[in-house]
Design an enzyme around this catalytic site. Sequence first.
Site, PDB file in Angstrom:
ATOM      1  N   MET A  27       0.836  -1.200   0.000  1.00 59.78           N
ATOM      2  CA  MET A  27       0.000   0.000   0.000  1.00 59.78           C
ATOM      3  C   MET A  27       0.875   1.256   0.000  1.00 59.78           C
ATOM      4  O   MET A  27       0.392   2.359   0.297  1.00 59.78           O
ATOM      5  CB  MET A  27      -0.939   0.008   1.208  1.00 59.78           C
ATOM      6  CG  MET A  27      -1.929  -1.167   1.178  1.00 59.78           C
ATOM      7  SD  MET A  27      -3.449  -0.889   2.098  1.00 59.78           S
ATOM      8  CE  MET A  27      -2.830  -0.608   3.739  1.00 59.78           C
ATOM      9  N   GLY A  28       2.160   1.104  -0.310  1.00 66.64           N
ATOM     10  CA  GLY A  28       3.036   2.269  -0.409  1.00 66.64           C
ATOM     11  C   GLY A  28       3.506   2.762   0.948  1.00 66.64           C
ATOM     12  O   GLY A  28       3.439   2.038   1.943  1.00 66.64           O
ATOM     13  N   GLY A  33      10.902  -2.813   5.695  1.00 65.36           N
ATOM     14  CA  GLY A  33      10.140  -4.071   5.670  1.00 65.36           C
ATOM     15  C   GLY A  33       9.697  -4.408   4.256  1.00 65.36           C
ATOM     16  O   GLY A  33       9.866  -5.531   3.772  1.00 65.36           O
ATOM     17  N   HIS A  34       9.140  -3.408   3.576  1.00 63.73           N
ATOM     18  CA  HIS A  34       8.708  -3.621   2.189  1.00 63.73           C
ATOM     19  C   HIS A  34       9.908  -3.967   1.299  1.00 63.73           C
ATOM     20  O   HIS A  34       9.831  -4.863   0.457  1.00 63.73           O
ATOM     21  CB  HIS A  34       8.048  -2.357   1.630  1.00 63.73           C
ATOM     22  CG  HIS A  34       6.787  -1.943   2.326  1.00 63.73           C
ATOM     23  ND1 HIS A  34       6.702  -0.800   3.080  1.00 63.73           N
ATOM     24  CD2 HIS A  34       5.563  -2.507   2.371  1.00 63.73           C
ATOM     25  CE1 HIS A  34       5.477  -0.666   3.557  1.00 63.73           C
ATOM     26  NE2 HIS A  34       4.758  -1.690   3.147  1.00 63.73           N
ATOM     27  N   GLY A 145       4.688 -10.331   3.929  1.00 65.55           N
ATOM     28  CA  GLY A 145       5.407 -10.285   5.196  1.00 65.55           C
ATOM     29  C   GLY A 145       4.708 -11.056   6.302  1.00 65.55           C
ATOM     30  O   GLY A 145       3.479 -11.044   6.408  1.00 65.55           O
ATOM     31  N   GLU A 146       5.524 -11.680   7.151  1.00 66.45           N
ATOM     32  CA  GLU A 146       4.976 -12.325   8.355  1.00 66.45           C
ATOM     33  C   GLU A 146       4.421 -11.294   9.328  1.00 66.45           C
ATOM     34  O   GLU A 146       3.690 -11.640  10.249  1.00 66.45           O
ATOM     35  CB  GLU A 146       6.075 -13.142   9.054  1.00 66.45           C
ATOM     36  CG  GLU A 146       6.445 -14.398   8.316  1.00 66.45           C
ATOM     37  CD  GLU A 146       7.504 -15.205   9.035  1.00 66.45           C
ATOM     38  OE1 GLU A 146       8.029 -14.735  10.077  1.00 66.45           O
ATOM     39  OE2 GLU A 146       7.825 -16.300   8.559  1.00 66.45           O
ATOM     40  N   LYS A 147       4.788 -10.035   9.152  1.00 65.88           N
ATOM     41  CA  LYS A 147       4.232  -8.962   9.990  1.00 65.88           C
ATOM     42  C   LYS A 147       2.704  -9.037  10.006  1.00 65.88           C
ATOM     43  O   LYS A 147       2.071  -8.833  11.033  1.00 65.88           O
ATOM     44  CB  LYS A 147       4.713  -7.617   9.438  1.00 65.88           C
ATOM     45  CG  LYS A 147       3.918  -6.403   9.847  1.00 65.88           C
ATOM     46  CD  LYS A 147       4.214  -5.992  11.260  1.00 65.88           C
ATOM     47  CE  LYS A 147       3.674  -4.630  11.632  1.00 65.88           C
ATOM     48  NZ  LYS A 147       2.331  -4.346  11.212  1.00 65.88           N
ATOM     49  N   ASP A 148       2.129  -9.343   8.836  1.00 63.47           N
ATOM     50  CA  ASP A 148       0.676  -9.526   8.716  1.00 63.47           C
ATOM     51  C   ASP A 148       0.426 -11.028   8.597  1.00 63.47           C
ATOM     52  O   ASP A 148       0.119 -11.543   7.518  1.00 63.47           O
ATOM     53  CB  ASP A 148       0.158  -8.745   7.510  1.00 63.47           C
ATOM     54  CG  ASP A 148       0.456  -7.258   7.650  1.00 63.47           C
ATOM     55  OD1 ASP A 148      -0.277  -6.574   8.372  1.00 63.47           O
ATOM     56  OD2 ASP A 148       1.462  -6.798   7.073  1.00 63.47           O
ATOM     57  N   GLN A 151      -2.904 -12.439   7.361  1.00 66.85           N
ATOM     58  CA  GLN A 151      -3.018 -12.163   5.927  1.00 66.85           C
ATOM     59  C   GLN A 151      -2.200 -13.176   5.122  1.00 66.85           C
ATOM     60  O   GLN A 151      -2.687 -13.747   4.132  1.00 66.85           O
ATOM     61  CB  GLN A 151      -2.524 -10.750   5.654  1.00 66.85           C
ATOM     62  CG  GLN A 151      -2.338 -10.409   4.187  1.00 66.85           C
ATOM     63  CD  GLN A 151      -1.950  -8.961   4.001  1.00 66.85           C
ATOM     64  OE1 GLN A 151      -2.783  -8.074   4.132  1.00 66.85           O
ATOM     65  NE2 GLN A 151      -0.690  -8.695   3.704  1.00 66.85           N
TER      66      GLN A 151
HETATM   67  P1  AMP Z   1       1.331  -2.919   3.489  1.00 70.14           P
HETATM   68  O1  AMP Z   1       1.926  -1.871   2.618  1.00 70.14           O
HETATM   69  O2  AMP Z   1       1.266  -2.546   4.945  1.00 70.14           O
HETATM   70  O3  AMP Z   1       0.028  -3.454   2.957  1.00 70.14           O
HETATM   71  O4  AMP Z   1       2.342  -4.140   3.449  1.00 70.14           O
HETATM   72  C1  AMP Z   1       2.737  -4.696   2.228  1.00 70.14           C
HETATM   73  C2  AMP Z   1       3.535  -5.935   2.492  1.00 70.14           C
HETATM   74  O5  AMP Z   1       4.674  -5.613   3.285  1.00 70.14           O
HETATM   75  C3  AMP Z   1       2.753  -7.003   3.281  1.00 70.14           C
HETATM   76  O6  AMP Z   1       3.074  -8.287   2.767  1.00 70.14           O
HETATM   77  C4  AMP Z   1       3.261  -6.812   4.675  1.00 70.14           C
HETATM   78  O7  AMP Z   1       3.157  -7.984   5.466  1.00 70.14           O
HETATM   79  C5  AMP Z   1       4.707  -6.468   4.411  1.00 70.14           C
HETATM   80  N1  AMP Z   1       5.297  -5.771   5.554  1.00 70.14           N
HETATM   81  C6  AMP Z   1       4.815  -4.690   6.206  1.00 70.14           C
HETATM   82  N2  AMP Z   1       5.601  -4.367   7.249  1.00 70.14           N
HETATM   83  C7  AMP Z   1       6.618  -5.265   7.259  1.00 70.14           C
HETATM   84  C8  AMP Z   1       7.743  -5.476   8.097  1.00 70.14           C
HETATM   85  N3  AMP Z   1       8.001  -4.682   9.142  1.00 70.14           N
HETATM   86  N4  AMP Z   1       8.573  -6.509   7.811  1.00 70.14           N
HETATM   87  C9  AMP Z   1       8.328  -7.322   6.755  1.00 70.14           C
HETATM   88  N5  AMP Z   1       7.266  -7.188   5.917  1.00 70.14           N
HETATM   89  C10 AMP Z   1       6.419  -6.167   6.177  1.00 70.14           C
END
Ligand code: AMP
Length: 285
Positions: A27-28, A33-34, A145-148, A151
Amino acid sequence: MTVVTDRASLATARAALTGTVALVPTMGALHEGHLSLVRSAKAAGADHVIVSIFVNPLQFAPGEDFETYPRDLDADVTALRSEGVSLVFAPTREVMYPHRVRVTVSPGPVAGILEGASRPGFFDGVLTVVTKLFHLTTPDIAVFGEKDYQQLTLIRQLVTDLDFGIDIVGAPTVRDADGLAKSSRNAYLSTPQRELALTLSRALHAGAADTVDPLGAASTVISDAGDAVELDYLELTSPDLGEPVAGDQARLLVAATVGSTRLIDNIAVTLSPEFTAHSSPRVHS
Ligand code: AMP
């Protein structure tokens, strides 16, 4: 690196990519992490990485932060260029949803617990947009990411149950040096709130360090933080989220609100033979 915003340009740019192609949906407001997901995609064998950037309205409920969610496409494009990404797809809402949404993906029972219990319809929105992104980009691999963690679990179920034929790669959570899981929503936190937000990762690490009573250890850390950390859930589950804890592997998951920012985090836990599920496998506020 090519940046496209419409479907026709995406189709042309995608057709030019040969070899193994990975998709990293985001989602930008990109952070380390991304970017680690891009590296995981390459480590998994991708010749080309596509990153999508789309704040998906379907996964935000009324009153959530869809309008205020951080957006910075220029910074995102710069970061992705230096990671060697081949293609960025950054569609508008109208490009992704040119019609009124009628058909959505129904995620099944794992979507009813944890995040899904607090955010009804959230995972319908996530799986629907991910399905569309899979069709539009036709990847061989997709990285999440395992963060979610919930999901990631549901996306594995999506591709297995609906025969997508895409390899799903889970990437470890990237944290700041003090343990806070990196998140685009951390930008909402003031300095004192950020300190309180550390309660989540501290609780999880305390839980993972107590192989007999991880839930008790984590729960104590959260209680000690007081009312400023408003707990939504703290649960110990099986790694697939589908069964009660059995065997020595489990997942500890937490969600809490600090100020008006809702934060989630989770960790793998190895249980000792002395572990018993105690009276309750979950702690809710
Ligand atoms: P989002 O932009 O929050 O929708 O996240 C996009 C992707 O990045 C998803 O697969 C998340 O699980 C992953 N993600 C977000 N934060 C982290 C993080 N701290 N470490 C690893 N992956 C992450």
